[in-house]
Design a protein around this motif. Structure first.
Motif: not given
Ligand SMILES: Nc1ncnc2c1ncn2[C@@H]1O[C@H](COP(=O)(O)OP(=O)(O)O)[C@@H](O)[C@H]1O
Ligand SMILES: [Mg+2]
Length: 473
Positions: A445-456
């Motif tokens: 399967e696949t895993i992805n990450v979205n992240s922004q500093l101080n946002k979440g």
């Protein structure tokens, strides 16, 4: 001298250049020689023709004829004989030395001349001369008959003589290019040797653990590329080494603090500092700390096994929504304590997936653990699932501190922890997401990450729906 590749290369090059030089010189000598011989023979034939005409007009014994032959001999640098068909020399331009002598005319060259052809050949004229000569025979023709022969002997044009300007210029320019090309090659070889030496030295230094060593070559060719790649490799090895050291420091710390408290409490119980009525409370702490150690050890072992493909995925059909709820319950108290908010956007209905339940539980646990660990008061944790074709996407999203952009590509690496000072998170080992990634990969399967500093941060991974359980969808 033949030890290094570069000196072998240089020697081969020099040998080839020398060989080319020798071949070229021989070839040029041959060509120039041919030119000189044909030029000389043309001139001799020409003077032979003139003598032929004079012979037919003048008496051979007249002083005019003799003087003419002598001047012709001087002008063309040749010795002239007038010979009968039988081989008797009637006249020799060189003071008649050989007059009256007869030689054998059965030789093919002479026979050919008697038949009426011009003949040119080189040699010492059947042993008569000491040096190599070029001999031209011109038949004296009258009414289609050969009445006698004119022999013209000249010294063989010696072109390999250093006094020959043709030969000298050619030889000097060839020699010059030979020396220049070998010199240039020598300089080039030295440069390559230096490059190799530097690479070798740096590679050894890197092998000895000096990951800061760099190769200082900035050319635009393959060497520059190789140097860049080696430098990149050194930098990556350096990072890995730093991570390894960090990991050992973290692990030691993580093992030492529970061990210290276990040892302290057990000792206190044994020597009676802790009275029997309080022992249960402290033994529980000891048990908790032992559990922590066990799970840490298990994490390390699990990761090692996952990375060596040493673990099998036991696929079963189970309700993913149920599993998510089960894991959230484990964090309930912490979420309340931290005054976080939680939103669960999952269907009441069961959704069956085909996966290893225990390992997916671990995945969910590690990700929710991170979210809860890194978030603070008032942050929101949202868990949501959406079906898409034969897959289900599971999203774990928080409004916490986020991850720095340059860190995102490393978070799935073993031992990576963005917060190296470990101020926020004393328990983390940097193994959680590596385990997640390995488990998801093992499932295909696949895993992805979205992240922004101080946002979440949001992690989304997929699972495959179980086709056998259509009724529940
Ligand atoms: N939800 C999150 N919010 C912010 N940072 C996160 C989150 N999840 C993971 N990270 C970052 O990724 C790193 C690696 O996570 P993980 O492998 O679980 O190790 P650990 O939890 O032991 O620190 C964390 O140290 C943290 O910097
Ligand atoms: Mg973690």
């Amino acid at each position: 001298m033949f030890k290094s590749f570069v000196s072998k290369f240089f020697t081969l090059y020099a040998a080839l250049t020398l060989l080319t030089f020798i071949c070229l010189t021989s070839f040029i000598t041959y060509v120039i020689n041919g030119y000189f011989i044909s030029d000389k023979s043309d001139k001799l034939i020409e003077s032979g023709r003139i003598i032929n005409e004079m012979y037919l007009l003048e008496d051979i014994n007249s002083s005019y004829f003799r003087t003419a032959i002598n001047s012709m001999s001087r002008a063309y640098g040749s010795r002239i004989w007038i010979v009968t068909n039988n081989g008797t020399i009637l006249m020799d331009s060189e003071s008649n030395k050989l007059s009256g002598i007869t030689f054998d005319t059965q030789r093919p060259n002479i026979q050919k001349a008697i038949e009426g052809h011009h003949v040119t050949f080189t040699g010492n004229f059947y042993g008569l001369f000491r040096e190599r000569m070029i001999t031209v025979i011109v038949p004296i023709r009258y009414n289609n008959e050969t009445m006698g022969l004119i022999f013209l002997h000249a010294y063989y044009p010696s072109i390999t003589n250093a006094t020959n300007p043709f030969f000298r210029v050619t030889l000097i320019s060839l020699l010059f290019s030979l020396v220049v090309s070998i010199m240039l090659m020598y300089l080039f070889s030295r440069r390559i040797t230096k490059i190799f030496q530097q690479m070798n030295k740096t590679a050894k230094s890197i092998a000895n653990g000096n990951f800061e060593s760099r190769i200082m070559i900035h050319s635009n060719d393959e060497f520059g590329e190789l140097a860049t790649n080696l430098n990149y490799m050194a930098a990556e090895l350096g990072k890995l080494e730093e991570m390894r050291r960090g990991f050992i420091a973290n692990i030691s710390h993580d093992f030492r603090s529970p061990l210290t408290s276990i040892k302290g409490f057990v000792q206190a119980i044994l020597d009676g500092t802790i009275p029997p009525e309080n022992q249960d409370k402290y033994l529980n702490i000891v048990l908790n700390e032992s559990n922590r150690l066990t799970s840490l050890t298990n994490d390390i072992l699990l990761l090692a096994k996952l990375e060596n493909n040493g673990i099998t995925i036991n696929r079963t059909s189970f309700d993913i929504h149920n599993l998510i709820r089960e894991v959230i319950i484990q964090f309930e108290q912490k979420i309340i304590d931290k005054k976080m908010e939680i939103t669960i956007l999952i269907d009441e209905k069961a959704v069956f997936v085909d996966a290893d339940r225990q390992k997916i539980q671990r995945v969910l646990y590690n990700m929710i653990d991170n979210a809860v660990k890194f978030c603070g008061k008032g942050d929101r944790l949202t868990i949501e699932t959406t079906k898409y074709k034969e897959k289900i996407n599971i999203s774990i999203k928080d409004t916490g501190p986020g991850i720095k952009e340059e860190d995102i590509k490393y978070i799935f690496n073993r031992f990576h922890k963005a917060d190296r000072s470990r101020g926020k998170d004393k328990k983390g080992t940097g193994l959680g997401l590596s385990i997640v990634k390995e488990i998801i990969n093992a499932h295909g399967e696949t895993i992805n990450v979205n992240s922004q500093l101080n946002k979440g941060t949001e992690f989304v991974f997929t699972l495959t729906l179980d086709k056998g359980n259509k009724m529940y969808r």
